[in-house]
Design a protein around this motif. Structure first.
Motif, PDB file in Angstrom:
ATOM      1  N   ARG A 146       9.895   3.083  10.013  1.00 32.43           N
ATOM      2  CA  ARG A 146      10.491   2.826   8.695  1.00 32.43           C
ATOM      3  C   ARG A 146      10.887   4.144   8.040  1.00 32.43           C
ATOM      4  O   ARG A 146      10.148   5.127   8.086  1.00 32.43           O
ATOM      5  CB  ARG A 146       9.524   2.058   7.802  1.00 32.43           C
ATOM      6  CG  ARG A 146       9.205   0.661   8.305  1.00 32.43           C
ATOM      7  CD  ARG A 146       8.625  -0.208   7.201  1.00 32.43           C
ATOM      8  NE  ARG A 146       7.376   0.325   6.695  1.00 32.43           N
ATOM      9  CZ  ARG A 146       6.165   0.033   7.183  1.00 32.43           C
ATOM     10  NH1 ARG A 146       6.068  -0.804   8.218  1.00 32.43           N
ATOM     11  NH2 ARG A 146       5.068   0.551   6.665  1.00 32.43           N
ATOM     12  N   GLU A 201      -3.574  10.085   5.844  1.00 29.36           N
ATOM     13  CA  GLU A 201      -3.497   8.995   4.861  1.00 29.36           C
ATOM     14  C   GLU A 201      -3.776   9.470   3.440  1.00 29.36           C
ATOM     15  O   GLU A 201      -3.088   9.079   2.494  1.00 29.36           O
ATOM     16  CB  GLU A 201      -4.476   7.879   5.241  1.00 29.36           C
ATOM     17  CG  GLU A 201      -4.426   6.690   4.299  1.00 29.36           C
ATOM     18  CD  GLU A 201      -5.276   5.532   4.777  1.00 29.36           C
ATOM     19  OE1 GLU A 201      -5.150   4.435   4.205  1.00 29.36           O
ATOM     20  OE2 GLU A 201      -6.068   5.726   5.727  1.00 29.36           O
ATOM     21  N   SER A 246       8.763   4.135   2.326  1.00 27.71           N
ATOM     22  CA  SER A 246       7.896   3.051   2.800  1.00 27.71           C
ATOM     23  C   SER A 246       7.448   3.274   4.237  1.00 27.71           C
ATOM     24  O   SER A 246       7.067   2.345   4.932  1.00 27.71           O
ATOM     25  CB  SER A 246       8.635   1.718   2.701  1.00 27.71           C
ATOM     26  OG  SER A 246       9.768   1.695   3.550  1.00 27.71           O
ATOM     27  N   TRP A 247       7.497   4.522   4.715  1.00 29.75           N
ATOM     28  CA  TRP A 247       7.145   4.824   6.102  1.00 29.75           C
ATOM     29  C   TRP A 247       5.681   4.474   6.370  1.00 29.75           C
ATOM     30  O   TRP A 247       4.832   4.547   5.497  1.00 29.75           O
ATOM     31  CB  TRP A 247       7.425   6.283   6.432  1.00 29.75           C
ATOM     32  CG  TRP A 247       6.684   7.288   5.582  1.00 29.75           C
ATOM     33  CD1 TRP A 247       7.067   7.769   4.362  1.00 29.75           C
ATOM     34  CD2 TRP A 247       5.429   7.914   5.890  1.00 29.75           C
ATOM     35  NE1 TRP A 247       6.144   8.671   3.880  1.00 29.75           N
ATOM     36  CE2 TRP A 247       5.126   8.776   4.804  1.00 29.75           C
ATOM     37  CE3 TRP A 247       4.543   7.852   6.961  1.00 29.75           C
ATOM     38  CZ2 TRP A 247       3.968   9.556   4.766  1.00 29.75           C
ATOM     39  CZ3 TRP A 247       3.393   8.624   6.929  1.00 29.75           C
ATOM     40  CH2 TRP A 247       3.117   9.463   5.836  1.00 29.75           C
ATOM     41  N   GLU A 248       5.437   4.087   7.623  1.00 29.99           N
ATOM     42  CA  GLU A 248       4.089   3.669   8.005  1.00 29.99           C
ATOM     43  C   GLU A 248       3.331   4.814   8.671  1.00 29.99           C
ATOM     44  O   GLU A 248       3.923   5.701   9.288  1.00 29.99           O
ATOM     45  CB  GLU A 248       4.146   2.476   8.968  1.00 29.99           C
ATOM     46  CG  GLU A 248       4.554   2.795  10.407  1.00 29.99           C
ATOM     47  CD  GLU A 248       6.041   2.925  10.633  1.00 29.99           C
ATOM     48  OE1 GLU A 248       6.463   2.932  11.807  1.00 29.99           O
ATOM     49  OE2 GLU A 248       6.793   3.041   9.633  1.00 29.99           O
ATOM     50  N   PRO A 272       7.232   7.520  12.727  1.00 31.86           N
ATOM     51  CA  PRO A 272       7.332   6.211  12.067  1.00 31.86           C
ATOM     52  C   PRO A 272       8.678   5.558  12.357  1.00 31.86           C
ATOM     53  O   PRO A 272       9.653   6.231  12.682  1.00 31.86           O
ATOM     54  CB  PRO A 272       7.194   6.557  10.575  1.00 31.86           C
ATOM     55  CG  PRO A 272       6.594   7.930  10.534  1.00 31.86           C
ATOM     56  CD  PRO A 272       7.095   8.626  11.763  1.00 31.86           C
ATOM     57  N   THR A 314       1.580   6.117  11.527  1.00 36.38           N
ATOM     58  CA  THR A 314       1.457   5.800  12.950  1.00 36.38           C
ATOM     59  C   THR A 314       0.065   6.208  13.441  1.00 36.38           C
ATOM     60  O   THR A 314      -0.716   6.832  12.724  1.00 36.38           O
ATOM     61  CB  THR A 314       2.523   6.541  13.758  1.00 36.38           C
ATOM     62  OG1 THR A 314       2.378   7.948  13.532  1.00 36.38           O
ATOM     63  CG2 THR A 314       3.910   6.104  13.353  1.00 36.38           C
TER      64      THR A 314
END
Length: 395
Positions: free
Chosen positions: A21, A36, A25-27, A19, A29
């Motif tokens: 971020r 998820e 608040s990491w996304e 990621p 990838t």
């Protein structure tokens, strides 16, 4: 406390894994999408490195020294800096009177043993003393739960009467929990028995135009690649649940093995993971992304399985720390930088999950391993080439 390490070979596609971020608040990838549902249980690490010691194979050292307690400057095993590994050091702290100090598993079912033990051994009792992993789910099951008598179809037949008598003395909640556990053991046993009854070579027939069909001496390995890995994950989960062991390692595949592998549900023909890392072009890179995601899916399965097992004070995952990673960063260039590392779980409240920790690339992977060692109560100031612990990970 329970800890396990899951190893993937040949590095990852960096720009699809890490990621950008930081913090909470990491996304997710592309490669990490299968996580998820459990992202709040995870910690991700970017920028952890390991130093390569010259004079040995770059792939071999990536695997055999992933958990070793020797710094790269210390060659105790020929040219390799192998020494007692983290799983054994942690086992000495937390195993107590469990049946097995550690459980070492491998999903390397290749019959062509073209590489040495250094390419697939994660666990070492000391310099040169490799702990060979178990590869056959049936043998692992019998190691954990015993072997059925000749007159029985299931190991549970031996304890059925006792289990029935015990069930009558339990409250509704405990009775349900006992039933779920026995069903899990029997379900796992049935899956292994189905694998034994299969025909073929352990792979979907690729045809002679791809590569010679490999033969495997095991009868307990499913044909489907994902099923094989998940079966091994279930064995770890049940071993943890019954407190047969508190420490485990799982090698999803060895480093550099050049026999093509069938990734069921991903490709319609076998692919060579190692060769793909050295193949130029977008097509090869996209295939590597799919393999990375496939590996993450199998890890996610184990994490979710542990989260499903209820304990008096939460879930089994709450008491675990399950690490996924590789000893190589980018297989294309054979570097040991920016290693992929994920942990899942809270280690009995000692680890705070949910964050992406991004470092400048000068932080040793050993700092994380030192953190885990201290997290289980070991009086250790250093581990391998560590420069300090990652304090913010601990609660």
């Amino acid at each position: 406390m329970r800890l396990a390490w899951v190893y993937i070979p040949n590095g990852v596609v960096q720009d699809s894994w890490h990621p950008t971020r930081e913090g909470r608040s990491w996304e997710l990838t592309e490669s990490l999408q299968p996580l998820e549902d459990v992202r709040d249980s995870l910690n991700l690490f970017t920028g952890l490195d390991r130093e390569f010691r010259g004079g040995t194979g770059v792939h071999a050292q990536a695997g055999c020294c992933w958990l070793t307690s020797s710094p790269p400057t210390e060659a105790l095993d020929g040219g390799f800096p192998t020494n007692k590994t983290l799983d054994w050091l942690i086992s000495e702290q937390i195993s107590g009177d469990t049946v097995l100090p550690t459980l070492g598993l491998s999903c390397n079912d290749h019959a062509n043993q073209k590489e040495t033990r250094y390419f697939e051994t994660l666990s070492w009792r000391g310099p040169g003393y490799a702990v060979g992993p178990q590869k056959d789910p049936k043998e692992v099951f019998e190691l954990l739960f015993g072997k059925p008598r000749q007159s029985t179809k299931s190991v549970l037949d031996i304890v059925r009467e006792d289990a029935s008598r015990l069930s009558k003395t339990l409250g509704a909640g405990d009775r349900e929990k006992l039933g779920e556990y026995l069903d899990s053991v029997r379900g796992l046993e049935k899956r292994i028995q189905r694998a034994e009854q299969r025909t073929g070579s352990g792979i979907s027939d690729p045809g002679p135009q791809f590569f010679p069909v490999k033969e495997t001496s095991s009868k307990g390995i499913p044909d489907d690649r994902g099923q094989y890995i998940r079966l091994m994950g279930d064995l770890i989960a049940l071993a943890f649940q019954q407190d047969l062991t508190r420490v485990a390692t799982l090698l999803i595949d060895p480093e550099r093995w050049d026999t093509p592998r069938m990734y069921h549900g991903v490709f319609d023909r076998p692919e060579n993971h190692h060769v793909l890392t050295h193949t130029k072009g977008d097509e090869a890179k996209e295939k590597l992304r799919k393999i990375d995601r496939f590996h993450v899916e199998q890890y996610a399965y184990l994490v979710k399985r542990l989260a499903e097992i209820k304990e008096a004070d939460g879930t089994l995952l709450d008491h675990c720390l399950i690490s996924l990673g590789s000893g190589m960063g980018d297989g294309r260039v054979h570097d040991y930088n920016n290693l992929p590392v994920i942990t899942a779980g809270r280690l009995g409240g000692r680890i705070s999950p949910g964050a992406h920790y991004k470092f400048d690339g000068k932080v040793p992977l050993a700092n994380l391993w030192l953190t885990l060692l201290q997290g289980v109560g070991a009086e250790a100031d250093t581990f391998a080439d560590s420069t300090g612990r990652i304090a913010e990970v601990l609660t």
